[in-house]
Scaffold this motif. Sequence first.
Motif, PDB file in Angstrom:
ATOM      1  N   ARG A 363     -53.965  31.316  19.512  1.00 58.11           N
ATOM      2  CA  ARG A 363     -52.857  31.763  20.371  1.00 58.11           C
ATOM      3  C   ARG A 363     -53.122  31.416  21.836  1.00 58.11           C
ATOM      4  O   ARG A 363     -52.197  31.090  22.577  1.00 58.11           O
ATOM      5  N   ASP A 364     -54.383  31.478  22.229  1.00 59.87           N
ATOM      6  CA  ASP A 364     -54.726  31.167  23.618  1.00 59.87           C
ATOM      7  C   ASP A 364     -54.569  29.679  23.931  1.00 59.87           C
ATOM      8  O   ASP A 364     -54.402  29.303  25.094  1.00 59.87           O
ATOM      9  N   GLU A 365     -54.633  28.822  22.913  1.00 63.95           N
ATOM     10  CA  GLU A 365     -54.590  27.381  23.123  1.00 63.95           C
ATOM     11  C   GLU A 365     -53.291  26.748  22.623  1.00 63.95           C
ATOM     12  O   GLU A 365     -53.219  25.525  22.451  1.00 63.95           O
ATOM     13  N   SER A 366     -52.270  27.561  22.388  1.00 65.45           N
ATOM     14  CA  SER A 366     -50.979  27.052  21.916  1.00 65.45           C
ATOM     15  C   SER A 366     -49.861  27.846  22.586  1.00 65.45           C
ATOM     16  O   SER A 366     -50.112  28.836  23.282  1.00 65.45           O
ATOM     17  N   ILE A 367     -48.634  27.420  22.374  1.00 73.00           N
ATOM     18  CA  ILE A 367     -47.483  28.110  22.967  1.00 73.00           C
ATOM     19  C   ILE A 367     -46.441  28.385  21.882  1.00 73.00           C
ATOM     20  O   ILE A 367     -46.315  27.635  20.913  1.00 73.00           O
ATOM     21  N   ALA A 368     -45.702  29.493  22.060  1.00 71.39           N
ATOM     22  CA  ALA A 368     -44.716  29.919  21.064  1.00 71.39           C
ATOM     23  C   ALA A 368     -43.596  28.899  20.924  1.00 71.39           C
ATOM     24  O   ALA A 368     -43.105  28.361  21.922  1.00 71.39           O
ATOM     25  N   GLY A 369     -43.189  28.660  19.669  1.00 74.18           N
ATOM     26  CA  GLY A 369     -42.130  27.688  19.396  1.00 74.18           C
ATOM     27  C   GLY A 369     -40.887  28.290  18.785  1.00 74.18           C
ATOM     28  O   GLY A 369     -40.066  27.586  18.201  1.00 74.18           O
ATOM     29  N   VAL A 382     -37.939  37.248   5.705  1.00 73.01           N
ATOM     30  CA  VAL A 382     -39.283  37.130   6.260  1.00 73.01           C
ATOM     31  C   VAL A 382     -39.166  36.436   7.618  1.00 73.01           C
ATOM     32  O   VAL A 382     -38.320  35.550   7.810  1.00 73.01           O
ATOM     33  N   ASN A 383     -39.989  36.885   8.565  1.00 73.35           N
ATOM     34  CA  ASN A 383     -39.966  36.326   9.913  1.00 73.35           C
ATOM     35  C   ASN A 383     -40.834  35.073   9.945  1.00 73.35           C
ATOM     36  O   ASN A 383     -42.045  35.142   9.802  1.00 73.35           O
ATOM     37  N   LEU A 384     -40.187  33.915  10.114  1.00 74.62           N
ATOM     38  CA  LEU A 384     -40.890  32.633  10.134  1.00 74.62           C
ATOM     39  C   LEU A 384     -41.113  32.233  11.591  1.00 74.62           C
ATOM     40  O   LEU A 384     -40.168  31.888  12.300  1.00 74.62           O
ATOM     41  N   GLN A 385     -42.379  32.297  12.043  1.00 78.89           N
ATOM     42  CA  GLN A 385     -42.721  32.003  13.434  1.00 78.89           C
ATOM     43  C   GLN A 385     -43.381  30.633  13.549  1.00 78.89           C
ATOM     44  O   GLN A 385     -44.139  30.217  12.667  1.00 78.89           O
ATOM     45  N   PHE A 386     -43.082  29.950  14.679  1.00 81.62           N
ATOM     46  CA  PHE A 386     -43.649  28.632  14.935  1.00 81.62           C
ATOM     47  C   PHE A 386     -44.446  28.658  16.241  1.00 81.62           C
ATOM     48  O   PHE A 386     -44.130  29.406  17.164  1.00 81.62           O
ATOM     49  N   ARG A 387     -45.473  27.817  16.298  1.00 73.57           N
ATOM     50  CA  ARG A 387     -46.214  27.588  17.533  1.00 73.57           C
ATOM     51  C   ARG A 387     -46.537  26.100  17.632  1.00 73.57           C
ATOM     52  O   ARG A 387     -46.762  25.423  16.620  1.00 73.57           O
ATOM     53  N   TRP A 388     -46.536  25.609  18.870  1.00 71.85           N
ATOM     54  CA  TRP A 388     -46.886  24.224  19.144  1.00 71.85           C
ATOM     55  C   TRP A 388     -48.209  24.184  19.901  1.00 71.85           C
ATOM     56  O   TRP A 388     -48.453  24.999  20.792  1.00 71.85           O
ATOM     57  N   ALA A 389     -49.064  23.224  19.541  1.00 73.81           N
ATOM     58  CA  ALA A 389     -50.329  23.028  20.244  1.00 73.81           C
ATOM     59  C   ALA A 389     -50.431  21.551  20.619  1.00 73.81           C
ATOM     60  O   ALA A 389     -50.255  20.664  19.766  1.00 73.81           O
ATOM     61  N   LYS A 390     -50.709  21.303  21.897  1.00 76.67           N
ATOM     62  CA  LYS A 390     -50.893  19.922  22.333  1.00 76.67           C
ATOM     63  C   LYS A 390     -52.334  19.535  22.065  1.00 76.67           C
ATOM     64  O   LYS A 390     -53.273  20.229  22.486  1.00 76.67           O
ATOM     65  N   THR A 391     -52.521  18.425  21.361  1.00 78.25           N
ATOM     66  CA  THR A 391     -53.871  18.038  20.937  1.00 78.25           C
ATOM     67  C   THR A 391     -54.434  16.849  21.722  1.00 78.25           C
ATOM     68  O   THR A 391     -55.628  16.574  21.627  1.00 78.25           O
ATOM     69  N   ASP A 392     -53.587  16.161  22.486  1.00 71.25           N
ATOM     70  CA  ASP A 392     -54.074  15.049  23.307  1.00 71.25           C
ATOM     71  C   ASP A 392     -53.060  14.815  24.416  1.00 71.25           C
ATOM     72  O   ASP A 392     -51.882  15.178  24.288  1.00 71.25           O
ATOM     73  N   SER A 393     -53.524  14.201  25.510  1.00 65.92           N
ATOM     74  CA  SER A 393     -52.645  13.990  26.658  1.00 65.92           C
ATOM     75  C   SER A 393     -52.873  12.604  27.238  1.00 65.92           C
ATOM     76  O   SER A 393     -54.021  12.175  27.437  1.00 65.92           O
ATOM     77  N   ALA A 394     -51.776  11.910  27.517  1.00 64.86           N
ATOM     78  CA  ALA A 394     -51.862  10.573  28.108  1.00 64.86           C
ATOM     79  C   ALA A 394     -52.468  10.628  29.504  1.00 64.86           C
ATOM     80  O   ALA A 394     -52.973   9.617  30.001  1.00 64.86           O
ATOM     81  N   SER A 395     -52.429  11.808  30.132  1.00 66.86           N
ATOM     82  CA  SER A 395     -52.976  11.940  31.483  1.00 66.86           C
ATOM     83  C   SER A 395     -54.492  11.786  31.520  1.00 66.86           C
ATOM     84  O   SER A 395     -55.074  11.622  32.592  1.00 66.86           O
ATOM     85  N   LEU A 396     -55.143  11.832  30.345  1.00 66.31           N
ATOM     86  CA  LEU A 396     -56.602  11.697  30.293  1.00 66.31           C
ATOM     87  C   LEU A 396     -57.047  10.244  30.399  1.00 66.31           C
ATOM     88  O   LEU A 396     -58.247   9.967  30.461  1.00 66.31           O
ATOM     89  N   GLY A 397     -56.088   9.309  30.392  1.00 68.22           N
ATOM     90  CA  GLY A 397     -56.441   7.909  30.606  1.00 68.22           C
ATOM     91  C   GLY A 397     -56.323   7.057  29.363  1.00 68.22           C
ATOM     92  O   GLY A 397     -55.686   7.430  28.364  1.00 68.22           O
ATOM     93  N   ALA A 398     -56.953   5.897  29.428  1.00 65.52           N
ATOM     94  CA  ALA A 398     -56.862   4.915  28.347  1.00 65.52           C
ATOM     95  C   ALA A 398     -57.339   5.505  27.028  1.00 65.52           C
ATOM     96  O   ALA A 398     -58.323   6.253  26.983  1.00 65.52           O
ATOM     97  N   GLY A 399     -56.625   5.148  25.963  1.00 66.21           N
ATOM     98  CA  GLY A 399     -56.994   5.621  24.635  1.00 66.21           C
ATOM     99  C   GLY A 399     -56.413   6.975  24.288  1.00 66.21           C
ATOM    100  O   GLY A 399     -56.650   7.481  23.178  1.00 66.21           O
ATOM    101  N   HIS A 400     -55.637   7.570  25.207  1.00 72.43           N
ATOM    102  CA  HIS A 400     -55.044   8.892  24.953  1.00 72.43           C
ATOM    103  C   HIS A 400     -53.519   8.796  24.950  1.00 72.43           C
ATOM    104  O   HIS A 400     -52.932   7.977  25.661  1.00 72.43           O
TER     105      HIS A 400
END
Length: 602
Positions: A363-369, A382-400
């Motif tokens: 929960r600390d490393e993701s955001i509610a969806g 039943v309450n179906l909840q979603f969360r999104w987590a970003k696993t990589d970022s282009a801002s980190l440079g080449a290869g991302h």
Amino acid sequence: MGIFGALTTAVGGLRAGSYALENISGNIANSQTTAFKRIDTSFLDLVPQTALTAQLAGGVTAQSRSTNSVQGDVQAASVATFMAINGNGFFAVQKPGAFTDGSPVFDGVDRYTRRGDFQLNKDGYLVNGAGYYLEGVPIDPTTGNPAGSSPEVLRFKNDFLPAQQTTKIDYRANLAAYPLTTQHDTSVPGSELLRPGSFSSGHNPVVLGTPAAPYTDAAVTGTAQSNKATPSVANSASTALSGAAGTNSISSNFVAGDTITINGTVYTFVASGATGNQFNVTDTIGTLLTTINGITNSSPASSIAANGAITLHSGTNADLLIQSSNTTALQALGFTGSAVANRGGGGTVGTGQVIGNDATTFRDESIAGGSVTAYDVSGAPVNLQFRWAKTDSASLGAGHTDNWNLFYQVDPNATGTNVAWQNVNINFTFGANGQMSPAIASVTLNNAVVNGVSLGNPVINFGTGGVTQFADSNGNVQVNQIQQDGFPAGQLQSVSVSTNGRIVGNYTNGRNIDLAEISVATFNGTNFLKRIDGGAFEATDESGAALFGKSGTIVGSSLESSNTDIADEFTKLIVTQQAYSANTKVITTTNSMVQDLLNVVR
């Protein structure tokens, strides 16, 4: 014809006037009758066959002139089943020929009416104020299309609408390019990302089968700082951690008794004679950096730049966290509150699941969806909840690249190694334009079980460009649509009329279902229909057979008024009265002339 011909002609005029007066009387009497169509009177002259030089005005007869094609005003009504036709057409209706055990037995003869004050009776039929039963074509609940073309008497029972399992979820959302997770720190590159290395060994939640990534070094750079020398210059490795004004020491001193914690190890400042986990207050920034490098074993090593900005490296062995009891002195080194450098990579092969022990970290490393209420085959919610987590970022440079994973909650109360969240096991990659690349139109949740309720294999439809990644100052997921097709069982509680001419059932589960399409008939010879009681009509040879499919529009919660114009009828009443009086004058005059003729004989 002579004098006696004039007498009979005047009598015919009286008869015609009486007929017209009767129609006027009926029109006025029905001026408030729903959808009543007035009857006008048409006069025809009757001319005997005579020579061209001996032609006569002749007698008169009267006949009715229908106004079935003349519409009355459409007015709003408070009853949901009332309806009016705006334009051409008639409601197809039937009337019971008898009742058996309280149930109507219909004669099978279609009648037609504009009277739309229909209401449900105790047996579920829509009956208007004149006792006519509405006809229509039932709607196939599966396709939503009419089940046939021949109208039949409509009946709506208080049946249950069966539950429908959730089979698809329409989802539209924008993911913040930089998600503001609990762990994010804008000064720490990659801190907004899901970090596999922070999860329990063997429980990497990224897409199933993703190879384990090697740990990588992370760096954090503080702000440029200057010493207390005169004139002041940038800090350097030789700058002391404590000193008097005008000396090469940091701008705010560490003092004896202060502590600095490096990756959990506490170091204490002493006045002199430091041993073990101690620093002398007179030690330099270089001494501090040497100690940090010894702990992290990082390459490159932590260092200080010419402008006095310190860059710390985590190395690959552990994350770097530096805190101090003297936050002012730590800030004099360029770090506010703490210095954090979380290493990249790590973790094991992707399992695609978050276990109960890691739920808080996730929960600390993701955001509610967003969330939606879904239903199983029996209609259990039943309450179906979603969360999104970003696993990589282009801002980190080449290869991302900008890469996201979508999760849904399996068990909100999961503990230990029980599964708490399930990855849908697809990498959502976004280009610089904020669009998915490649585009993913849908994803199936295979054998989805949420909080012990089996949902089968619902499909999440994203559509074309349904999920985007654009900058969002709030740093969250902006859900634009999240709608599913399931519902629990419900009982019919009321019906209403829609603008497209359909009867809509309103159920206790909140669903509005099309039940039937109202049959509206038109005729080539509308004004040649035969009138019967209750504002209804029957087809005749002159009117032609009923035609279905091309008619005016149905207006729900409305009624059509009578097309009688009281002012017009009063005017015709005066004219008719005058004509009638004139005819009586002809009879009086004729009688006087006959009397004169008889007097001649005497």
